[in-house]
Design an enzyme around this catalytic site. Structure first.
Site, short mmCIF file in Angstrom:
data_model
loop_
_atom_site.label_atom_id
_atom_site.label_comp_id
_atom_site.label_asym_id
_atom_site.label_seq_id
_atom_site.Cartn_x
_atom_site.Cartn_y
_atom_site.Cartn_z
N CYS A 138 49.11 44.98 41.28
CA CYS A 138 48.11 44.26 40.50
C CYS A 138 47.97 42.87 41.13
O CYS A 138 48.30 42.68 42.30
CB CYS A 138 48.47 44.21 39.02
N ARG A 183 50.74 43.98 34.61
CA ARG A 183 50.38 45.40 34.66
C ARG A 183 51.27 46.24 35.57
O ARG A 183 51.74 47.31 35.16
CB ARG A 183 48.91 45.54 35.10
N ASP A 206 43.04 43.22 33.11
CA ASP A 206 44.07 42.19 33.17
C ASP A 206 44.32 41.63 31.76
O ASP A 206 43.41 41.06 31.16
CB ASP A 206 43.56 41.10 34.11
P1 4NP Z 1 48.88 40.93 36.44
O1 4NP Z 1 48.36 39.77 35.46
O2 4NP Z 1 47.99 40.92 37.67
O3 4NP Z 1 48.72 42.17 35.63
O4 4NP Z 1 50.32 40.61 36.77
C1 4NP Z 1 48.18 38.45 35.86
C2 4NP Z 1 49.26 37.59 35.91
C3 4NP Z 1 49.08 36.28 36.24
C4 4NP Z 1 47.81 35.81 36.53
C5 4NP Z 1 46.74 36.66 36.49
C6 4NP Z 1 46.92 37.99 36.15
N1 4NP Z 1 47.63 34.44 36.85
O5 4NP Z 1 46.46 34.05 37.04
O6 4NP Z 1 48.60 33.69 36.94
#
Ligand code: 4NP
Length: 154
Positions: free
Chosen positions: A8, A14, A122
């Protein structure tokens, strides 16, 4: 043994859930799987999963608190057989890296979305509902992947 990498953006919300659920379904279905996860961004490298991801998995009896965020590398695309992307943006970034690997004469993993029919949204900026929805969507897709890998000739 199938080698699978779940990807991800941050590798804290995720894909840690995806890694945990693939491991869980592999254990239930008796499928030998090597599974890990990574993020296309390096913003959270070394961090444990988001506590909301840890909590939703704990509610369903699974412990992912020991996972640590890592950033996707070109070497990963050579090391794994399949890379499962959580959304179309992740898929696009992974495919760009795969093209660079091919230009250097390498052969990248197969890259597809974790849920082949839809993005896994997300949940980072939302509430707990979003994490429960991610759990449900990823759980169903993980069970289906493991079942597919159980079949011979795949
Ligand atoms: P992930 O979610 O891609 O599912 O781990 C996110 C975690 C952090 C961020 C964005 C999405 N961020 O912008 O820090």
């Amino acid at each position: 043994m199938k080698r699978v990498l779940v990807v991800c953006l941050g590798n804290i919300c995720r894909s840690p859930i995806g890694e945990g659920l693939l491991r869980h379904h592999a254990a239930i279905q008796g499928v030998r799987l090597q599974v890990a996860s990574a993020g296309t961004s390096g913003h959270h490298v070394g961090e444990a999963p988001d506590r909301r991801s840890v909590e939703v998995m704990r509610r369903h009896g699974l412990d992912i608190s020991g996972q640590r965020s890592a950033q996707l590398t070109m070497k990963d695309l050579e090391r794994y057989d399949v890379v499962l992307a959580m959304d179309a943006a992740n898929l696009n970034d992974i495919q760009a890296l795969a093209e660079r690997l091919k230009a250097r004469g390498g052969s990248p993993a197969e890259v597809v979305r974790f849920d082949e029919h839809a993005d896994v949204p997300d949940p980072y900026y939302g509430g707990a509902d979003g994490f429960e929805a991610v759990y449900a969507q990823v759980d169903a897709a993980a069970a289906a992947w493991v079942n597919r890998w159980k079949q011979p000739n795949d």
